[in-house]
Design a protein around this motif. Structure first.
Motif, mmCIF file in Angstrom:
data_model
loop_
_atom_site.group_PDB
_atom_site.id
_atom_site.type_symbol
_atom_site.label_atom_id
_atom_site.label_comp_id
_atom_site.label_asym_id
_atom_site.label_seq_id
_atom_site.Cartn_x
_atom_site.Cartn_y
_atom_site.Cartn_z
ATOM 1 N N GLN A 297 59.272 35.224 129.477
ATOM 2 C CA GLN A 297 60.006 35.763 130.564
ATOM 3 C C GLN A 297 59.384 37.455 130.635
ATOM 4 O O GLN A 297 59.479 37.846 131.660
ATOM 5 C CB GLN A 297 61.340 35.619 130.556
ATOM 6 C CG GLN A 297 61.807 34.335 130.843
ATOM 7 C CD GLN A 297 61.349 33.800 132.062
ATOM 8 O OE1 GLN A 297 61.680 34.423 133.232
ATOM 9 N NE2 GLN A 297 60.462 32.526 132.155
ATOM 10 N N GLN A 298 59.915 37.871 129.337
ATOM 11 C CA GLN A 298 59.271 39.409 129.288
ATOM 12 C C GLN A 298 57.832 39.669 129.699
ATOM 13 O O GLN A 298 57.461 40.793 130.611
ATOM 14 C CB GLN A 298 59.411 39.961 127.890
ATOM 15 C CG GLN A 298 60.811 40.129 127.401
ATOM 16 C CD GLN A 298 61.376 41.471 127.973
ATOM 17 O OE1 GLN A 298 60.784 42.344 128.534
ATOM 18 N NE2 GLN A 298 62.493 41.424 127.913
ATOM 19 N N ALA A 299 56.816 38.888 129.603
ATOM 20 C CA ALA A 299 55.532 38.872 129.903
ATOM 21 C C ALA A 299 55.430 38.768 131.226
ATOM 22 O O ALA A 299 54.764 39.390 132.004
ATOM 23 C CB ALA A 299 54.919 37.717 128.968
ATOM 24 N N LEU A 300 55.926 37.841 131.687
ATOM 25 C CA LEU A 300 56.023 37.531 133.187
ATOM 26 C C LEU A 300 56.515 38.802 134.205
ATOM 27 O O LEU A 300 55.787 39.411 134.961
ATOM 28 C CB LEU A 300 57.164 36.351 133.736
ATOM 29 C CG LEU A 300 56.791 34.990 134.022
ATOM 30 C CD1 LEU A 300 57.520 34.102 134.233
ATOM 31 C CD2 LEU A 300 55.390 35.138 134.596
ATOM 32 N N ASN B 187 52.159 27.388 135.651
ATOM 33 C CA ASN B 187 52.675 27.069 136.752
ATOM 34 C C ASN B 187 53.735 28.136 137.008
ATOM 35 O O ASN B 187 53.887 28.914 138.402
ATOM 36 C CB ASN B 187 53.224 25.770 136.989
ATOM 37 C CG ASN B 187 52.044 24.510 137.243
ATOM 38 O OD1 ASN B 187 51.083 25.176 137.696
ATOM 39 N ND2 ASN B 187 52.628 23.470 136.718
ATOM 40 N N GLN B 188 54.548 28.544 136.371
ATOM 41 C CA GLN B 188 55.555 29.470 136.192
ATOM 42 C C GLN B 188 55.076 30.891 136.777
ATOM 43 O O GLN B 188 55.356 31.722 137.400
ATOM 44 C CB GLN B 188 56.579 29.555 135.044
ATOM 45 C CG GLN B 188 57.294 28.481 134.921
ATOM 46 C CD GLN B 188 58.202 28.781 133.665
ATOM 47 O OE1 GLN B 188 59.036 29.745 133.406
ATOM 48 N NE2 GLN B 188 58.407 27.472 132.891
ATOM 49 N N ALA B 189 53.824 31.116 135.947
ATOM 50 C CA ALA B 189 53.353 32.539 136.195
ATOM 51 C C ALA B 189 52.518 32.509 137.646
ATOM 52 O O ALA B 189 52.697 33.792 138.080
ATOM 53 C CB ALA B 189 52.254 32.751 135.004
ATOM 54 N N GLU B 190 51.891 31.404 137.965
ATOM 55 C CA GLU B 190 51.591 31.400 139.443
ATOM 56 C C GLU B 190 52.571 31.632 140.378
ATOM 57 O O GLU B 190 52.381 32.526 141.496
ATOM 58 C CB GLU B 190 50.833 30.317 139.461
ATOM 59 C CG GLU B 190 49.262 30.109 138.746
ATOM 60 C CD GLU B 190 48.573 29.105 138.873
ATOM 61 O OE1 GLU B 190 49.076 27.940 139.238
ATOM 62 O OE2 GLU B 190 47.309 29.030 138.200
ATOM 63 N N LYS B 191 53.639 30.918 140.322
ATOM 64 C CA LYS B 191 54.844 30.945 141.138
ATOM 65 C C LYS B 191 55.325 32.427 141.114
ATOM 66 O O LYS B 191 56.015 32.776 142.210
ATOM 67 C CB LYS B 191 55.881 29.986 141.001
ATOM 68 C CG LYS B 191 55.589 28.713 141.007
ATOM 69 C CD LYS B 191 56.601 27.431 140.815
ATOM 70 C CE LYS B 191 56.074 26.222 140.947
ATOM 71 N NZ LYS B 191 56.939 24.944 140.380
ATOM 72 N N ALA B 192 55.284 32.993 140.186
ATOM 73 C CA ALA B 192 55.659 34.712 139.976
ATOM 74 C C ALA B 192 54.978 35.397 140.455
ATOM 75 O O ALA B 192 55.312 36.668 140.614
ATOM 76 C CB ALA B 192 56.362 34.703 138.425
ATOM 77 N N GLU C 285 46.538 36.986 137.552
ATOM 78 C CA GLU C 285 45.292 36.134 136.747
ATOM 79 C C GLU C 285 46.051 35.554 135.612
ATOM 80 O O GLU C 285 46.726 36.420 134.881
ATOM 81 C CB GLU C 285 44.194 37.013 136.584
ATOM 82 C CG GLU C 285 43.198 35.908 135.785
ATOM 83 C CD GLU C 285 41.760 36.850 135.775
ATOM 84 O OE1 GLU C 285 40.728 36.159 135.013
ATOM 85 O OE2 GLU C 285 41.782 37.960 135.871
ATOM 86 N N VAL C 286 45.793 34.380 134.987
ATOM 87 C CA VAL C 286 46.387 33.720 133.927
ATOM 88 C C VAL C 286 45.227 33.080 133.315
ATOM 89 O O VAL C 286 44.364 32.400 133.784
ATOM 90 C CB VAL C 286 47.601 32.845 134.331
ATOM 91 C CG1 VAL C 286 48.019 32.219 132.954
ATOM 92 C CG2 VAL C 286 48.424 33.266 135.165
ATOM 93 N N LYS C 287 45.179 33.364 131.793
ATOM 94 C CA LYS C 287 44.134 32.656 130.875
ATOM 95 C C LYS C 287 45.034 32.131 129.782
ATOM 96 O O LYS C 287 46.118 32.550 129.568
ATOM 97 C CB LYS C 287 43.175 33.888 130.600
ATOM 98 C CG LYS C 287 42.298 34.467 131.605
ATOM 99 C CD LYS C 287 41.353 35.425 130.808
ATOM 100 C CE LYS C 287 40.266 35.920 131.814
ATOM 101 N NZ LYS C 287 39.557 37.186 131.413
#
Length: 143
Positions: A22-25, A73-78, A82-84
């Motif tokens: 959550q902190q990272a997001l 998926n959570q990161a993309e919705k947020a 870019e996610v690796k």
């Protein structure tokens, strides 16, 4: 606080790792940074008394891969740009403190606080403590 561009978060399915994620997001959104999500299958956790033919590692890797997809998926919705992902097996301390951050070119590593008790920390040492002591970039410990 720096304007971070490459934020690496370590996950392991624990409550502490969820807090770290959550902190990272939040930070990846704030800085429009690339988010790296890493999870390590610690081969040392498999008992040497169990007949080991690679099945346990394969099952663990499949579980971790499925788990990481949920985080992606959570990161993309947020709205993370870019996610690796990094799913590896081996020593999580070494991989998360040095190898994966170098490969990802991380400028911030976020990990959850350890879930171990005092005796376990003395005997085993926590991954988060190891990363904090040895990482070459900023480290955030989420509680």
């Amino acid at each position: 606080m720096e304007n971070y561009k490459q934020i690496l978060v370590a996950i392991d399915g624990s409550t502490q790792a969820d807090k770290a994620f959550q902190q990272a997001l939040d930070l990846a959104g704030k800085y429009q940074a690339t988010l790296g999500i890493a999870s390590i299958v610690d081969l040392r956790s498999f008992s040497p008394n169990v007949s080991y033919d690679g099945t346990l590692e394969k099952e663990a890797m499949e579980r971790v891969t499925t788990q990481i997809k949920e985080y992606v998926n959570q990161a993309e919705k947020a709205g993370v740009p870019e996610v690796k992902t990094y799913v590896e097996s081996g020593n999580p301390k070494r991989l998360l403190a040095k190898e994966i951050p170098e490969k990802f070119e991380a400028d911030l590593i976020i990990v959850g606080a350890t879930g171990m008790n005092r005796v376990e920390r003395v005997v085993l040492g926590s991954v988060s403590s190891y990363i904090l002591a040895r990482a070459m970039v900023d480290v955030l410990i989420a509680r």
